[in-house]
Design a protein around this motif. Sequence first.
Motif, PDB file in Angstrom:
ATOM      1  N   GLY A  24     -24.709  38.176 -11.917  1.00  0.00           N
ATOM      2  CA  GLY A  24     -23.783  39.059 -12.619  1.00  0.00           C
ATOM      3  C   GLY A  24     -24.179  40.514 -12.581  1.00  0.00           C
ATOM      4  O   GLY A  24     -23.373  41.379 -12.235  1.00  0.00           O
ATOM      5  N   LYS A  28     -21.588  42.622 -10.661  1.00  0.00           N
ATOM      6  CA  LYS A  28     -20.638  42.993 -11.704  1.00  0.00           C
ATOM      7  C   LYS A  28     -20.867  44.409 -12.227  1.00  0.00           C
ATOM      8  O   LYS A  28     -20.062  44.918 -12.993  1.00  0.00           O
ATOM      9  CB  LYS A  28     -20.734  42.015 -12.882  1.00  0.00           C
ATOM     10  N   ALA A 202     -15.359  41.223 -20.048  1.00  0.00           N
ATOM     11  CA  ALA A 202     -15.214  40.002 -19.244  1.00  0.00           C
ATOM     12  C   ALA A 202     -16.334  39.891 -18.201  1.00  0.00           C
ATOM     13  O   ALA A 202     -17.038  38.874 -18.154  1.00  0.00           O
ATOM     14  CB  ALA A 202     -13.835  39.952 -18.582  1.00  0.00           C
ATOM     15  N   PRO A 203     -16.549  40.920 -17.342  1.00  0.00           N
ATOM     16  CA  PRO A 203     -17.678  40.821 -16.417  1.00  0.00           C
ATOM     17  C   PRO A 203     -19.030  40.830 -17.124  1.00  0.00           C
ATOM     18  O   PRO A 203     -19.993  40.223 -16.639  1.00  0.00           O
ATOM     19  CB  PRO A 203     -17.523  42.058 -15.517  1.00  0.00           C
ATOM     20  N   PHE A 206     -19.792  37.338 -18.119  1.00  0.00           N
ATOM     21  CA  PHE A 206     -20.294  36.590 -16.959  1.00  0.00           C
ATOM     22  C   PHE A 206     -21.757  36.923 -16.711  1.00  0.00           C
ATOM     23  O   PHE A 206     -22.578  36.047 -16.436  1.00  0.00           O
ATOM     24  CB  PHE A 206     -19.470  36.925 -15.710  1.00  0.00           C
ATOM     25  N   ASP A 209     -23.816  35.195 -19.365  1.00  0.00           N
ATOM     26  CA  ASP A 209     -23.638  33.779 -19.677  1.00  0.00           C
ATOM     27  C   ASP A 209     -24.623  32.899 -18.915  1.00  0.00           C
ATOM     28  O   ASP A 209     -25.156  33.281 -17.887  1.00  0.00           O
ATOM     29  CB  ASP A 209     -22.209  33.327 -19.349  1.00  0.00           C
ATOM     30  N   GLY A 361     -10.927  39.553 -11.173  1.00  0.00           N
ATOM     31  CA  GLY A 361     -11.793  38.632 -11.905  1.00  0.00           C
ATOM     32  C   GLY A 361     -11.958  37.335 -11.132  1.00  0.00           C
ATOM     33  O   GLY A 361     -11.624  37.243  -9.955  1.00  0.00           O
ATOM     34  N   SER A 364     -14.556  31.668 -13.254  1.00  0.00           N
ATOM     35  CA  SER A 364     -15.668  31.424 -14.168  1.00  0.00           C
ATOM     36  C   SER A 364     -15.576  32.298 -15.409  1.00  0.00           C
ATOM     37  O   SER A 364     -15.974  31.888 -16.501  1.00  0.00           O
ATOM     38  CB  SER A 364     -17.003  31.676 -13.460  1.00  0.00           C
ATOM     39  N   GLU A 365     -15.065  33.529 -15.269  1.00  0.00           N
ATOM     40  CA  GLU A 365     -14.956  34.424 -16.415  1.00  0.00           C
ATOM     41  C   GLU A 365     -14.064  33.823 -17.492  1.00  0.00           C
ATOM     42  O   GLU A 365     -14.328  33.960 -18.695  1.00  0.00           O
ATOM     43  CB  GLU A 365     -14.407  35.783 -15.970  1.00  0.00           C
ATOM     44  N   GLY A 415     -11.945  39.509 -22.829  1.00  0.00           N
ATOM     45  CA  GLY A 415     -11.492  38.641 -21.745  1.00  0.00           C
ATOM     46  C   GLY A 415      -9.986  38.626 -21.606  1.00  0.00           C
ATOM     47  O   GLY A 415      -9.447  38.673 -20.488  1.00  0.00           O
ATOM     48  N   SER A 418      -8.602  41.869 -20.163  1.00  0.00           N
ATOM     49  CA  SER A 418      -8.840  42.047 -18.732  1.00  0.00           C
ATOM     50  C   SER A 418      -7.671  41.568 -17.871  1.00  0.00           C
ATOM     51  O   SER A 418      -7.468  42.060 -16.763  1.00  0.00           O
ATOM     52  CB  SER A 418     -10.117  41.317 -18.309  1.00  0.00           C
TER      53      SER A 418
END
Length: 448
Positions: A24, A28, A202-203, A206, A209, A361, A364-365, A415, A418
Amino acid sequence: MKKEQHYGLMTAITMIVGICIGSGIFFKADDILRMTGGSVLLGVLVLCIGAFSIIFGSISLTELSIRTDKSGGLVGYFEAFISPKMASAFGWFQTFLYFPTINVVVAWAAGIYTLIVLGLPNSLEWQVLIGVVYLLLIYGMNFISLRLGGYFQVISTYVKLVPLIGIAVIGFFWTKGHPELPADLTAVPLTNVGWGWLAALAPVAFSYDGWPISTSITNEIKNPKRTMPLALTIGPLIVLAVYVTYFLGMNKLLGSEYILAAGDQAVYAVGEWLLGPSGGTIITLFVIISVLGVTNGVTLGNLRMPQALASKGMIPQSEKIAKMDLKKQLSFASFRVSLICSLFWMVVHYLTQKTGILAGGDISEIAIVFGYMCYPILYVKIIQMKRQGEIKSLFKGLIAPVFGILGSLVIVVGGIVSNYTYVPIFIVICFLFCLAGYRYYEKNVQQK
């Protein structure tokens, strides 16, 4: 059957650090800058918000990890403290959607950087093909030996810290200017995005996470009641420190405009800028090993989930999938289910990237955002346990879970911001997976 305890504190910490750090932050960082209009200050802010969520969330979950020995990580927590039906619902989401979507996107990222090193056309088809090869190799390594997968996790974590810490340190002492933008790159102007910077969450989600995945090996950790609370506290703090210093270092070395224009190739560019023509290749090789460490960490948790659910009677063919091989300490059926799910979602990922419906995006996000919609259920339970006197610590029983809830809400809002159109649709799909798991367990119990 009780699993053998063959992992220590270092493996647990490196699993958290190794999964969070690796993919990420490398691919990202430009997305975070783009969504914050090129503002480094806002970029640091969203990184801190992301850390805010996982640090307090993980500290809260230590109170659950020491009170149960049920398998399945967070699924085991839902089973022990909420209800078996809710555990089945969340387990279906994690097994069939959350784990495999993260796995395929990270393997795909490894494909991107491999093509950069090889100097080949960076087409989506080649990215996905190389990603599939990496995925098969990682699964194969863990099939041969679980300990081998654990060793690779530790080694790859140390390897990935080399470029991250190196760039952070060099950037701190850097006094020269920024490199000129190459002619083949188009300049991206800095803009005032207003409240649109929330989309950067959102990124960021990721990038951070993966920390809950470490809970899936709790029963294979030596002295888990002492080890897991330490790992869930130390790991996220290390991630926060590394992310912020690396992000600042990259911006000090290249500048926001260069990073925005270079995108995923910014890491390669900083290598060339610092070490000459071969520097880009050297630093990108470190990145590839780093990203593969993430794939390995996710796989460590992913291939166990079908067996964990099967041992609780939560999925079809439970008797077959729950059967463990004594020598390998692994269910072959669980391994196959996990691998097939990952390959399926790789196809879905390819289609969403090809059509561009997720506006930059990836799948997975959305799964990660939905996960943050579920975690507050556990945080609320921890607060209830504090009110009932079962948890004595005010910080772990009240302050940490409240902040964990607030952090989760911010991630969810970011999220949705986005991509207003497709994120809600995919969230509904995630919910349907949960509903299927809930109904299956309910029906299975009634039949019994």
